[in-house]
Design a protein around this motif. Structure first.
Motif, PDB file in Angstrom:
ATOM      1  N   HIS A 147      73.411 -22.201   0.353  1.00 13.04           N
ATOM      2  CA  HIS A 147      72.978 -23.597   0.510  1.00 13.04           C
ATOM      3  C   HIS A 147      72.722 -24.177  -0.877  1.00 13.04           C
ATOM      4  O   HIS A 147      71.820 -23.732  -1.588  1.00 13.04           O
ATOM      5  CB  HIS A 147      71.709 -23.663   1.359  1.00 13.04           C
ATOM      6  CG  HIS A 147      71.863 -23.003   2.702  1.00 13.04           C
ATOM      7  ND1 HIS A 147      72.755 -23.430   3.652  1.00 13.04           N
ATOM      8  CD2 HIS A 147      71.235 -21.917   3.230  1.00 13.04           C
ATOM      9  CE1 HIS A 147      72.676 -22.659   4.731  1.00 13.04           C
ATOM     10  NE2 HIS A 147      71.758 -21.716   4.492  1.00 13.04           N
ATOM     11  N   TRP A 148      73.486 -25.193  -1.247  1.00 10.57           N
ATOM     12  CA  TRP A 148      73.410 -25.703  -2.616  1.00 10.57           C
ATOM     13  C   TRP A 148      72.332 -26.772  -2.807  1.00 10.57           C
ATOM     14  O   TRP A 148      71.875 -26.984  -3.921  1.00 10.57           O
ATOM     15  CB  TRP A 148      74.770 -26.249  -3.053  1.00 10.57           C
ATOM     16  CG  TRP A 148      75.899 -25.293  -2.785  1.00 10.57           C
ATOM     17  CD1 TRP A 148      77.082 -25.582  -2.198  1.00 10.57           C
ATOM     18  CD2 TRP A 148      75.952 -23.885  -3.083  1.00 10.57           C
ATOM     19  NE1 TRP A 148      77.890 -24.462  -2.104  1.00 10.57           N
ATOM     20  CE2 TRP A 148      77.197 -23.394  -2.642  1.00 10.57           C
ATOM     21  CE3 TRP A 148      75.066 -22.982  -3.665  1.00 10.57           C
ATOM     22  CZ2 TRP A 148      77.590 -22.066  -2.776  1.00 10.57           C
ATOM     23  CZ3 TRP A 148      75.447 -21.656  -3.791  1.00 10.57           C
ATOM     24  CH2 TRP A 148      76.687 -21.211  -3.357  1.00 10.57           C
ATOM     25  N   ALA A 149      71.930 -27.450  -1.752  1.00 13.37           N
ATOM     26  CA  ALA A 149      70.849 -28.424  -1.866  1.00 13.37           C
ATOM     27  C   ALA A 149      69.501 -27.700  -1.820  1.00 13.37           C
ATOM     28  O   ALA A 149      69.393 -26.599  -1.269  1.00 13.37           O
ATOM     29  CB  ALA A 149      70.929 -29.437  -0.733  1.00 13.37           C
ATOM     30  N   PRO A 150      68.441 -28.302  -2.411  1.00 12.00           N
ATOM     31  CA  PRO A 150      67.118 -27.666  -2.339  1.00 12.00           C
ATOM     32  C   PRO A 150      66.660 -27.507  -0.900  1.00 12.00           C
ATOM     33  O   PRO A 150      67.104 -28.240  -0.003  1.00 12.00           O
ATOM     34  CB  PRO A 150      66.221 -28.659  -3.097  1.00 12.00           C
ATOM     35  CG  PRO A 150      67.142 -29.463  -3.941  1.00 12.00           C
ATOM     36  CD  PRO A 150      68.434 -29.559  -3.170  1.00 12.00           C
ATOM     37  N   PRO A 151      65.762 -26.555  -0.644  1.00 10.55           N
ATOM     38  CA  PRO A 151      65.229 -26.388   0.722  1.00 10.55           C
ATOM     39  C   PRO A 151      64.604 -27.685   1.218  1.00 10.55           C
ATOM     40  O   PRO A 151      64.070 -28.480   0.427  1.00 10.55           O
ATOM     41  CB  PRO A 151      64.172 -25.289   0.559  1.00 10.55           C
ATOM     42  CG  PRO A 151      64.582 -24.546  -0.671  1.00 10.55           C
ATOM     43  CD  PRO A 151      65.204 -25.566  -1.572  1.00 10.55           C
ATOM     44  N   PRO A 152      64.658 -27.949   2.525  1.00  7.48           N
ATOM     45  CA  PRO A 152      64.065 -29.171   3.078  1.00  7.48           C
ATOM     46  C   PRO A 152      62.592 -29.304   2.696  1.00  7.48           C
ATOM     47  O   PRO A 152      61.835 -28.331   2.711  1.00  7.48           O
ATOM     48  CB  PRO A 152      64.223 -28.985   4.587  1.00  7.48           C
ATOM     49  CG  PRO A 152      65.338 -28.018   4.741  1.00  7.48           C
ATOM     50  CD  PRO A 152      65.265 -27.105   3.552  1.00  7.48           C
ATOM     51  N   GLY A 153      62.207 -30.511   2.319  1.00  3.49           N
ATOM     52  CA  GLY A 153      60.822 -30.777   1.969  1.00  3.49           C
ATOM     53  C   GLY A 153      60.484 -30.537   0.519  1.00  3.49           C
ATOM     54  O   GLY A 153      59.413 -30.919   0.057  1.00  3.49           O
ATOM     55  N   GLU A 154      61.378 -29.887  -0.224  1.00  6.23           N
ATOM     56  CA  GLU A 154      61.107 -29.616  -1.635  1.00  6.23           C
ATOM     57  C   GLU A 154      61.392 -30.865  -2.472  1.00  6.23           C
ATOM     58  O   GLU A 154      62.342 -31.602  -2.209  1.00  6.23           O
ATOM     59  CB  GLU A 154      61.982 -28.469  -2.132  1.00  6.23           C
ATOM     60  CG  GLU A 154      61.701 -27.136  -1.457  1.00  6.23           C
ATOM     61  CD  GLU A 154      60.413 -26.506  -1.934  1.00  6.23           C
ATOM     62  OE1 GLU A 154      59.985 -26.784  -3.063  1.00  6.23           O
ATOM     63  OE2 GLU A 154      59.833 -25.725  -1.162  1.00  6.23           O
TER      64      GLU A 154
ATOM     65  N   HIS B 183      67.501 -19.529  -0.486  1.00  8.31           N
ATOM     66  CA  HIS B 183      68.341 -20.637  -0.020  1.00  8.31           C
ATOM     67  C   HIS B 183      69.706 -20.592  -0.714  1.00  8.31           C
ATOM     68  O   HIS B 183      70.756 -20.707  -0.079  1.00  8.31           O
ATOM     69  CB  HIS B 183      67.618 -21.946  -0.337  1.00  8.31           C
ATOM     70  CG  HIS B 183      67.962 -23.089   0.558  1.00  8.31           C
ATOM     71  ND1 HIS B 183      67.711 -23.094   1.908  1.00  8.31           N
ATOM     72  CD2 HIS B 183      68.543 -24.285   0.263  1.00  8.31           C
ATOM     73  CE1 HIS B 183      68.109 -24.247   2.421  1.00  8.31           C
ATOM     74  NE2 HIS B 183      68.631 -24.985   1.447  1.00  8.31           N
ATOM     75  N   LEU B 184      69.687 -20.405  -2.044  1.00  8.20           N
ATOM     76  CA  LEU B 184      70.935 -20.349  -2.807  1.00  8.20           C
ATOM     77  C   LEU B 184      71.774 -19.134  -2.430  1.00  8.20           C
ATOM     78  O   LEU B 184      72.995 -19.217  -2.267  1.00  8.20           O
ATOM     79  CB  LEU B 184      70.618 -20.310  -4.298  1.00  8.20           C
ATOM     80  CG  LEU B 184      70.167 -21.630  -4.930  1.00  8.20           C
ATOM     81  CD1 LEU B 184      69.574 -21.377  -6.316  1.00  8.20           C
ATOM     82  CD2 LEU B 184      71.340 -22.607  -5.025  1.00  8.20           C
ATOM     83  N   MET B 185      71.121 -17.991  -2.285  1.00  4.16           N
ATOM     84  CA  MET B 185      71.856 -16.767  -1.974  1.00  4.16           C
ATOM     85  C   MET B 185      72.469 -16.798  -0.580  1.00  4.16           C
ATOM     86  O   MET B 185      73.403 -16.050  -0.285  1.00  4.16           O
ATOM     87  CB  MET B 185      70.935 -15.557  -2.149  1.00  4.16           C
ATOM     88  CG  MET B 185      70.580 -15.321  -3.625  1.00  4.16           C
ATOM     89  SD  MET B 185      69.262 -14.111  -3.869  1.00  4.16           S
ATOM     90  CE  MET B 185      70.087 -12.608  -3.376  1.00  4.16           C
ATOM     91  N   ALA B 186      71.949 -17.694   0.263  1.00  3.23           N
ATOM     92  CA  ALA B 186      72.533 -17.899   1.592  1.00  3.23           C
ATOM     93  C   ALA B 186      73.662 -18.933   1.560  1.00  3.23           C
ATOM     94  O   ALA B 186      74.239 -19.247   2.596  1.00  3.23           O
ATOM     95  CB  ALA B 186      71.449 -18.333   2.568  1.00  3.23           C
TER      96      ALA B 186
END
Length: 277
Positions: free
Chosen positions: A249-256, A244-247
């Motif tokens: 996206h700075w927020a945690p993955p959905p549902g985490e 997620h970070l390497m793509a």
């Protein structure tokens, strides 16, 4: 369970009739504190997860001194009894296995898993006897859990496999083990037969086919462990977040729902180092 008892006695209490001890296996001080914070009454290590955490494959490929140091960190970090998965004992001779187990016990470990693997049962029998004699000489109290891999390694199939499991576990009980561990055993009728024919507590591996805990309790199963499952779950979550970070996206993955820095740091700053009796 009485928390004022020494750890070895507390650990034995957790295997008393009418109880099922669930042991989510840990691999370092942080995972140990996590399980303890959730109410874990005792902890067990996963040999695979401990090895991976130190950059080694499973199968006694981790140096014993590193295993000893890792165990010391875990015991120091928690107030609950700790059992160690010691595979086949990291040594060839029964006397050397017993010596190594005693060194772990001197660090505060109160339980040990020893397995037969692909070896004939006489090998583990001799290790168990040597451990029991060493404990008596040194005044140590350690719960010896003997693991048989007959089913896990598919040495036999059908009724012959269960017959061999019972034959081996009876021998291990006669040699001085306090419990038996049969990974791969999950059918209700097989569990009931082993409980009825073997005199020491039965430990099984958590699996989708395993009956629910209330049914296990009614059968007389005393302990359930999970092997490297928690470590694999943790790595899977870390991989998702890293992707997620390497793509970008700075927020945690959905549902985490990630743990926070204050939560994890608080496990250690708020808990003084316990003294081991």
């Amino acid at each position: 369970m009485n928390p004022s008892l020494p750890d070895a006695k507390r650990f034995r209490e957790l295997h008393a009739p009418g109880q099922v001890l669930v042991l989510p296996n840990v691999w370092d001080a942080m995972s140990a504190r996590l399980v303890e914070s959730l109410g874990g009454a005792a902890l067990a290590t996963s040999s695979a997860a401990v090895a991976w955490a130190h950059g080694a494959p499973d199968g006694e490929r981790l140096e014993f001194d590193r295993l000893l140091a890792s165990t010391r960190d875990i015991v120091r970090a928690v107030r609950v009894p700790v059992s160690v998965d010691f595979e086949r004992g990291y040594n060839q001779s029964a006397a050397d296995v017993a010596d190594a187990v005693c060194r772990l016990a001197q660090e505060g470990v109160v339980g040990i898993n020893l397995e037969d693997g692909a070896e004939p049962p006489e090998v583990l029998t001799s290790k168990l006897s040597a451990c029991r004699e060493a404990f008596q000489r040194q005044g140590l109290d350690v719960f010896l859990n003997a693991r048989t891999d007959v089913i896990l390694r598919r040495m036999l199939s059908g009724p012959q496999a269960l017959d061999e499991v019972i034959r081996r576990t009876k021998r291990y009980a006669d040699a001085g083990c306090d419990g038996i561990f049969v990974p791969g055993l999950s059918a209700a009728e097989d569990l009931a037969r082993v409980v009825s024919e073997v005199s020491v507590p039965l430990n099984v591996w958590a699996a989708p086919a395993l009956p629910p805990v209330d049914q296990l309790r009614a059968m007389g199963v005393r302990r359930v462990s999970v092997g490297p499952r928690l470590a694999l779950t943790a790595l899977s979550a870390a991989r998702r977040d890293a992707e997620h970070l390497m793509a970008g996206h700075w927020a945690p993955p959905p549902g985490e729902t990630p743990l926070t820095y204050p939560q994890v740091n608080g496990w250690f700053t708020q808990t003084p180092t316990p003294s081991k009796e």
